[in-house]
Write a protein that holds these residues in place. Structure first.
Motif, PDB file in Angstrom:
ATOM      1  N   THR A   1     -76.205  -8.669  -8.642  1.00  0.00           N
ATOM      2  CA  THR A   1     -74.767  -8.972  -8.598  1.00  0.00           C
ATOM      3  C   THR A   1     -74.255  -9.180  -7.176  1.00  0.00           C
ATOM      4  O   THR A   1     -73.049  -9.330  -6.981  1.00  0.00           O
ATOM      5  N   SER A   2     -75.156  -9.162  -6.196  1.00  0.00           N
ATOM      6  CA  SER A   2     -74.728  -9.380  -4.813  1.00  0.00           C
ATOM      7  C   SER A   2     -74.295 -10.833  -4.631  1.00  0.00           C
ATOM      8  O   SER A   2     -74.820 -11.738  -5.298  1.00  0.00           O
ATOM      9  N   PRO A   3     -73.342 -11.104  -3.751  1.00  0.00           N
ATOM     10  CA  PRO A   3     -72.835 -12.473  -3.573  1.00  0.00           C
ATOM     11  C   PRO A   3     -73.905 -13.520  -3.274  1.00  0.00           C
ATOM     12  O   PRO A   3     -73.844 -14.628  -3.823  1.00  0.00           O
ATOM     13  N   PRO A   4     -74.932 -13.240  -2.450  1.00  0.00           N
ATOM     14  CA  PRO A   4     -75.938 -14.293  -2.213  1.00  0.00           C
ATOM     15  C   PRO A   4     -76.716 -14.680  -3.472  1.00  0.00           C
ATOM     16  O   PRO A   4     -77.085 -15.838  -3.645  1.00  0.00           O
ATOM     17  N   VAL A   5     -76.975 -13.697  -4.344  1.00  0.00           N
ATOM     18  CA  VAL A   5     -77.759 -13.960  -5.555  1.00  0.00           C
ATOM     19  C   VAL A   5     -76.867 -14.441  -6.694  1.00  0.00           C
ATOM     20  O   VAL A   5     -77.280 -15.256  -7.520  1.00  0.00           O
ATOM     21  N   ASP A   6     -75.656 -13.960  -6.736  1.00  0.00           N
ATOM     22  CA  ASP A   6     -74.710 -14.285  -7.811  1.00  0.00           C
ATOM     23  C   ASP A   6     -73.435 -14.860  -7.190  1.00  0.00           C
ATOM     24  O   ASP A   6     -72.376 -14.223  -7.244  1.00  0.00           O
ATOM     25  N   PRO A   7     -73.524 -16.056  -6.591  1.00  0.00           N
ATOM     26  CA  PRO A   7     -72.372 -16.572  -5.831  1.00  0.00           C
ATOM     27  C   PRO A   7     -71.122 -16.764  -6.668  1.00  0.00           C
ATOM     28  O   PRO A   7     -70.001 -16.562  -6.182  1.00  0.00           O
ATOM     29  N   GLY A   8     -71.281 -17.122  -7.934  1.00  0.00           N
ATOM     30  CA  GLY A   8     -70.106 -17.310  -8.776  1.00  0.00           C
ATOM     31  C   GLY A   8     -69.620 -16.039  -9.431  1.00  0.00           C
ATOM     32  O   GLY A   8     -68.546 -16.028 -10.055  1.00  0.00           O
ATOM     33  N   GLY A   9     -70.392 -14.969  -9.353  1.00  0.00           N
ATOM     34  CA  GLY A   9     -70.004 -13.694  -9.949  1.00  0.00           C
ATOM     35  C   GLY A   9     -70.141 -13.647 -11.451  1.00  0.00           C
ATOM     36  O   GLY A   9     -69.641 -12.711 -12.083  1.00  0.00           O
ATOM     37  N   ASP A  10     -70.838 -14.634 -12.047  1.00  0.00           N
ATOM     38  CA  ASP A  10     -70.954 -14.653 -13.508  1.00  0.00           C
ATOM     39  C   ASP A  10     -71.777 -13.468 -14.028  1.00  0.00           C
ATOM     40  O   ASP A  10     -71.410 -12.842 -15.036  1.00  0.00           O
ATOM     41  N   THR A  11     -72.883 -13.187 -13.358  1.00  0.00           N
ATOM     42  CA  THR A  11     -73.710 -12.063 -13.807  1.00  0.00           C
ATOM     43  C   THR A  11     -72.952 -10.751 -13.687  1.00  0.00           C
ATOM     44  O   THR A  11     -73.018  -9.896 -14.577  1.00  0.00           O
ATOM     45  N   ALA A  12     -72.223 -10.592 -12.599  1.00  0.00           N
ATOM     46  CA  ALA A  12     -71.445  -9.360 -12.401  1.00  0.00           C
ATOM     47  C   ALA A  12     -70.382  -9.211 -13.478  1.00  0.00           C
ATOM     48  O   ALA A  12     -70.114  -8.092 -13.944  1.00  0.00           O
ATOM     49  N   ARG A  13     -69.737 -10.321 -13.881  1.00  0.00           N
ATOM     50  CA  ARG A  13     -68.704 -10.224 -14.921  1.00  0.00           C
ATOM     51  C   ARG A  13     -69.296  -9.873 -16.277  1.00  0.00           C
ATOM     52  O   ARG A  13     -68.648  -9.231 -17.099  1.00  0.00           O
ATOM     53  N   ALA A  14     -70.523 -10.302 -16.515  1.00  0.00           N
ATOM     54  CA  ALA A  14     -71.161 -10.008 -17.800  1.00  0.00           C
ATOM     55  C   ALA A  14     -71.657  -8.569 -17.876  1.00  0.00           C
ATOM     56  O   ALA A  14     -71.896  -8.053 -18.969  1.00  0.00           O
ATOM     57  N   LEU A  15     -71.821  -7.914 -16.735  1.00  0.00           N
ATOM     58  CA  LEU A  15     -72.398  -6.578 -16.693  1.00  0.00           C
ATOM     59  C   LEU A  15     -71.325  -5.505 -16.549  1.00  0.00           C
ATOM     60  O   LEU A  15     -70.264  -5.742 -15.970  1.00  0.00           O
ATOM     61  N   CYS A  16     -71.638  -4.325 -17.074  1.00  0.00           N
ATOM     62  CA  CYS A  16     -70.791  -3.147 -16.858  1.00  0.00           C
ATOM     63  C   CYS A  16     -71.706  -1.941 -16.798  1.00  0.00           C
ATOM     64  O   CYS A  16     -72.600  -1.774 -17.645  1.00  0.00           O
ATOM     65  N   LEU A  17     -71.517  -1.120 -15.775  1.00  0.00           N
ATOM     66  CA  LEU A  17     -72.313   0.098 -15.635  1.00  0.00           C
ATOM     67  C   LEU A  17     -71.830   1.135 -16.650  1.00  0.00           C
ATOM     68  O   LEU A  17     -70.650   1.497 -16.666  1.00  0.00           O
ATOM     69  N   ALA A  18     -72.736   1.606 -17.489  1.00  0.00           N
ATOM     70  CA  ALA A  18     -72.427   2.671 -18.450  1.00  0.00           C
ATOM     71  C   ALA A  18     -73.003   3.963 -17.888  1.00  0.00           C
ATOM     72  O   ALA A  18     -74.219   4.190 -17.927  1.00  0.00           O
ATOM     73  N   VAL A  19     -72.149   4.812 -17.336  1.00  0.00           N
ATOM     74  CA  VAL A  19     -72.580   5.978 -16.563  1.00  0.00           C
ATOM     75  C   VAL A  19     -72.337   7.255 -17.365  1.00  0.00           C
ATOM     76  O   VAL A  19     -71.248   7.468 -17.900  1.00  0.00           O
ATOM     77  N   ASP A  20     -73.361   8.090 -17.412  1.00  0.00           N
ATOM     78  CA  ASP A  20     -73.228   9.397 -18.071  1.00  0.00           C
ATOM     79  C   ASP A  20     -72.582  10.380 -17.093  1.00  0.00           C
ATOM     80  O   ASP A  20     -73.122  10.639 -16.009  1.00  0.00           O
ATOM     81  N   PRO A  21     -71.433  10.952 -17.426  1.00  0.00           N
ATOM     82  CA  PRO A  21     -70.801  11.909 -16.509  1.00  0.00           C
ATOM     83  C   PRO A  21     -71.655  13.129 -16.229  1.00  0.00           C
ATOM     84  O   PRO A  21     -71.551  13.728 -15.155  1.00  0.00           O
ATOM     85  N   ASP A  22     -72.515  13.517 -17.160  1.00  0.00           N
ATOM     86  CA  ASP A  22     -73.392  14.661 -16.913  1.00  0.00           C
ATOM     87  C   ASP A  22     -74.338  14.360 -15.755  1.00  0.00           C
ATOM     88  O   ASP A  22     -74.621  15.235 -14.923  1.00  0.00           O
ATOM     89  N   LEU A  23     -74.843  13.127 -15.678  1.00  0.00           N
ATOM     90  CA  LEU A  23     -75.693  12.743 -14.554  1.00  0.00           C
ATOM     91  C   LEU A  23     -74.916  12.823 -13.243  1.00  0.00           C
ATOM     92  O   LEU A  23     -75.426  13.335 -12.238  1.00  0.00           O
ATOM     93  N   LEU A  24     -73.681  12.322 -13.243  1.00  0.00           N
ATOM     94  CA  LEU A  24     -72.890  12.359 -12.019  1.00  0.00           C
ATOM     95  C   LEU A  24     -72.603  13.796 -11.580  1.00  0.00           C
ATOM     96  O   LEU A  24     -72.664  14.114 -10.392  1.00  0.00           O
ATOM     97  N   VAL A  25     -72.272  14.663 -12.528  1.00  0.00           N
ATOM     98  CA  VAL A  25     -72.012  16.066 -12.195  1.00  0.00           C
ATOM     99  C   VAL A  25     -73.255  16.690 -11.557  1.00  0.00           C
ATOM    100  O   VAL A  25     -73.170  17.416 -10.556  1.00  0.00           O
ATOM    101  N   THR A  26     -74.415  16.382 -12.114  1.00  0.00           N
ATOM    102  CA  THR A  26     -75.655  16.956 -11.599  1.00  0.00           C
ATOM    103  C   THR A  26     -75.982  16.426 -10.212  1.00  0.00           C
ATOM    104  O   THR A  26     -76.300  17.190  -9.291  1.00  0.00           O
ATOM    105  N   VAL A  27     -75.921  15.107 -10.041  1.00  0.00           N
ATOM    106  CA  VAL A  27     -76.254  14.517  -8.740  1.00  0.00           C
ATOM    107  C   VAL A  27     -75.251  14.970  -7.683  1.00  0.00           C
ATOM    108  O   VAL A  27     -75.625  15.266  -6.539  1.00  0.00           O
ATOM    109  N   ASN A  28     -73.976  15.022  -8.051  1.00  0.00           N
ATOM    110  CA  ASN A  28     -72.962  15.464  -7.098  1.00  0.00           C
ATOM    111  C   ASN A  28     -73.221  16.900  -6.648  1.00  0.00           C
ATOM    112  O   ASN A  28     -73.040  17.247  -5.472  1.00  0.00           O
ATOM    113  N   ALA A  29     -73.664  17.751  -7.565  1.00  0.00           N
ATOM    114  CA  ALA A  29     -73.999  19.130  -7.203  1.00  0.00           C
ATOM    115  C   ALA A  29     -75.234  19.186  -6.313  1.00  0.00           C
ATOM    116  O   ALA A  29     -75.332  20.035  -5.422  1.00  0.00           O
ATOM    117  N   MET A  30     -76.176  18.288  -6.522  1.00  0.00           N
ATOM    118  CA  MET A  30     -77.395  18.265  -5.717  1.00  0.00           C
ATOM    119  C   MET A  30     -77.106  17.918  -4.258  1.00  0.00           C
ATOM    120  O   MET A  30     -77.864  18.304  -3.359  1.00  0.00           O
TER     121      MET A  30
END
Length: 776
Positions: free
Chosen positions: A256-285
């Motif tokens: 999704t970086s601008p050089p690889v995805d200059p029009g941003g089409d791939t970035a618009r099609a994608l969405c990060l699905a993040v587990d909050p439990d993972l974030l809580v754990t990594v943030n504590a680490m």
């Protein structure tokens, strides 16, 4: 006479030789032709497919390399192989059914090729097939139109003591976006010989890119405990350069970086699905952590973890990426919403869904996309719908129902991915389960989703990682290459704990970008999916599944219910520690989260209930310890009350990290009146209390004192006090006072007369000393 004796011995010699020959023969029955599964002899593995995605500008020749290994108990002779092809997949169910079962749909591409004249046990031999997609003069794959084509490598051989038979095969899917020209075409005909895809009906594509993991935080550790304790240090490896989570994040960051995805089409099609439990754990680490010493991760003994630097780098990278693309939350720890609905606690439901987005926003510093509930690991059940409907409007992204054949017509099925309203406040935006299962099969830890109908199951342990990657890429592109498939929209959702290799992730993101750039698809942001689905009305469709593989047992659900109720009762009594700022809900939140982790669908289905019981056992012990940490200090002796109004002195000990509001329950005998102190806030440490009482008897009595929360939950153990009381304390005090006064007056009078040289009148009736002496 001797000749007959020789003749008589001959049958016995033949019998002995025949018996010895039988002993020398192997005990395993020979494999019948066409039945290699009864005793596996050979195993074939696909090592590479070049190119893995065919376009009009690709090389017109497909090369397949692989390895054949003798895995049997005997040599195999005359090993031969050939490549076979089936017609293009015409239904989404065919993306699965062509990978297992019957093989009569496959036709040979060329003749059998000799692999080895003889293969000993354990021996491995490589092979290569190379055929043009189409040719007028030579054997070819015969691909004339874009589509998804099943290919098969057929291995035949003759095991010792057996007949020639088909001993194994390996299957995979070849996606063809466009057909390049025939290699035999002249340069003048090359342009007209190309067969481009039909782009008149592009597919609106949305892909969720999961960032999740198994629960790693050790259970039974309340908030405010530092450093945090992890069950193992696997997450440090996953976050480090080249690890699973690092590769997932790096792949989408690059794609999704601008050089690889200059029009941003791939970035618009994608969405990060993040587990909050993972974030809580990594943030504590990131602030340092320890790792449990016990193999199951449940023990308290620990050693320092090694992933602090990796956690800091990964989280910083995620924060930077989240600022330029869509981010949404998964349910906390991918908890089973159907099981949560059976628990029946609104607070725990909210912690799994509503509060999950708040955690994402707080840790990443972004405003995550809300309004969607991502169910990537299990089906949407009626119980899950009830839970979601009680929390407000949402769009549930979940697997559609699909089986190998339509029960009414017997025809192969294509999943219906049309959004439909399944409850007044719940709309389901389905994804094709055949595509989701193909994505789940990618990488080093392939999985079979529990939402998949059993008729679409494909064994995962036989196919190579290359073959499974081919299946995933082809499945992603199938709907775009099938103009007749309706509706012209699709959601791509891998399992939330996804384990693609770096090359797998790169290949799938490349396939997504290629589909969009070729005009076969266009990006549809997740926000558009939510807005459009919200307009959907009730629609026809199969009933939602009720019984699912990997469901949680009733005893697990009831244990969560009981523990959660006690924990909420304790939390209601806790307040904020002014020294640290730690609040009661923050202090108990990790234990509620432990219950969600116990219901996580990331664990293998056949292990979930056992793991849940063990985790809940630790959590239950900690909750008991918290209730026992607030106690009345037992003096171990007896109290003596000076008066009938003497207060009863007590001391309360609070070993929690936050203050707690309590009430004293004093069970006094008749004749003793106790004044209710009301709610008392006990800070961490000790607090002396004086309970006003009034006693109307004189005797030794037993007084039971219990500590409770304002809602009546018992804290600690009751204490029995031995109290000695005297109801006549006032009278004795008055008598003593009067006696003391009289004594003071008499002493004062004597001193007065003595200072004046006068005899005390009290002594006048006594004989003088001198007279007494004169009489001696």
């Amino acid at each position: 006479m001797t000749t007959p004796r020789r003749v008589g011995k001959l049958p016995r010699i033949v019998l002995v030789l025949g018996f010895l020959a039988l002993l020398a023969m192997p005990t395993t029955a020979p494999a019948a032709a066409g039945e290699p599964g009864s005793a596996p002899f050979l195993q074939v593995r696909v090592d590479s497919v070049t190119p893995d995605l065919i376009t009009t500008t690709s090389e017109p020749t497909v090369t397949v390399t692989g390895t054949v290994t003798n895995v049997g108990d005997r040599p195999v002779r005359d090993v031969v192989a050939r490549l076979e092809r089936a017609s293009a997949v015409s239904s989404s169910a065919g993306l699965r059914t062509n990978l297992d079962g019957a093989n009569d749909q496959f036709q040979p591409v060329g003749e059998f090729t000799a692999i080895a004249p003889d293969m000993q046990r354990g021996q491995a031999v490589g092979f290569t097939f190379s055929y043009p997609l189409r040719s007028r003069t030579a054997p070819s794959l015969g691909v004339e139109q874009p589509g998804v084509y099943p290919l098969l490598v057929n291995i035949n051989g003759t095991p010792d003591y057996g007949d020639a038979a088909r001993l194994d095969d390996a299957r995979f899917l070849l996606p063809v976006l466009g057909v390049p020209p025939d290699p035999a075409s002249t340069s003048a005909d090359a342009l007209t010989d190309v067969v481009p895809p039909d782009t008149t009906k592009p597919v609106a594509v949305t892909m969720l890119w999961p960032l999740a993991d198994k629960p790693r935080l050790a259970p039974g550790v309340p908030g405010g405990t530092t450093p945090v304790r992890l069950m193992n240090d696997d997450l440090a490896v996953s976050l480090a350069a080249g690890g699973r989570l690092d590769s997932l994040l790096s792949a989408v960051d690059f794609a999704t970086s601008p050089p690889v995805d200059p029009g941003g089409d791939t970035a618009r099609a994608l969405c990060l699905a993040v587990d909050p439990d993972l974030l809580v754990t990594v943030n504590a680490m990131t602030t340092g952590y320890v790792v449990s010493d016990s193999p199951d991760g449940l023990g308290a003994a620990s050693h320092p973890g090694t992933g602090q630097a990796a956690a800091v780098a990964w989280l910083d990278k995620l924060r930077a990426l989240a600022k330029r693309m869509c981010v949404t939350s998964t349910p906390y720890a991918q908890a089973d919403l159907g099981a949560l609905q059976r628990v029946g606690d609104a607070g725990l439901d909210a912690a799994a869904t509503i509060s999950a987005s708040d955690i994402i926003d707080h840790i990443l510093g972004v405003a995550s996309l809300r309004g969607a509930t991502v169910l990537g690991d299990g089906p949407l059940t009626p119980a899950a719908v009830d839970l979601l409907g009680s929390q407000g409007s949402t769009v549930a992204i979940a697997a559609a129902n699909c089986s190998a054949q339509d029960s009414a017509t017997g025809e192969p099925m294509t999943a219906d991915v049309t959004p439909r309203r399944v409850a007044p406040k719940v709309v389901v935006a389905p994804f094709d389960p055949a595509v989701g299962a193909a994505l789940a099969g990618v990488g080093t830890d392939p999985d079979l989703p529990t939402y998949l109908d059993s008729s679409l199951d494909v064994p995962l342990d036989h196919d190579s990682m290359v073959a499974r990657r081919q299946d995933a890429i082809a499945s992603m592109l199938w709907r775009a290459l099938q103009p007749s498939a309706e509706p012209r929209q699709q959601i791509l959702l891998p399992p939330l704990k996804w384990s693609p290799q770096p090359s797998d992730a790169q290949s799938m993101l490349t396939a997504l970008a290629t589909t969009i750039r070729s005009g076969l698809a266009f990006a549809r942001p997740l926000g558009d999916v939510i807005r459009e689905a919200a307009q959907a009305g009730p629609g026809p469709g199969p009933d939602l599944p009720r019984d699912t593989r990997g469901g949680f047992d009733d005893d697990v659900v009831s244990t969560v219910n009981g523990q959660n109720g006690r924990l909420w009762g304790l939390t209601a009594a806790l307040t904020t520690d002014p020294r640290t700022g730690l609040t009661g809900p923050q202090y108990t939140a990790p234990l509620r989260e432990d219950m969600l982790r116990a219901l996580s669908q990331t664990e293998p289905p056949d292990e979930r209930n056992d793991l849940a019981r063990r985790r809940l056992g630790v959590v239950g012990a900690t909750i008991n310890d918290l209730f026992g940490a607030v106690t009345i200090v037992n003096p171990g002796g007896s109290y003596t009350l000076a008066t009938e109004h003497s207060p009863l002195p007590l001391a309360v000990r609070n070993d929690l990290a936050v203050p707690i509001r309590v009430r004293l329950q004093v069970d006094a005998p008749p004749g003793m009146t106790v004044t209710d102190l009301g709610e008392q806030e006990i800070p961490p440490g000790y607090l002396p209390l004086r309970v006003p009482i009034e006693v109307h008897f004189t005797q030794r009595v037993a007084v039971d004192v219990t500590l409770r929360t304002p809602d009546g939950l018992q804290l600690g153990e009751p204490v029995r006090l031995s109290v000695h009381s005297n109801a006549y304390g006032k009278v004795l005090f008055a008598i003593t006072l009067i006696g003391g006064t009289v004594l003071a007056v008499l002493v004062g009078r004597r001193l007065y007369h003595r200072f004046r040289g006068q005899p005390d009148p009290a002594d006048l009736d006594r004989p003088r000393r001198a007279s007494a002496e004169g009489h001696r």
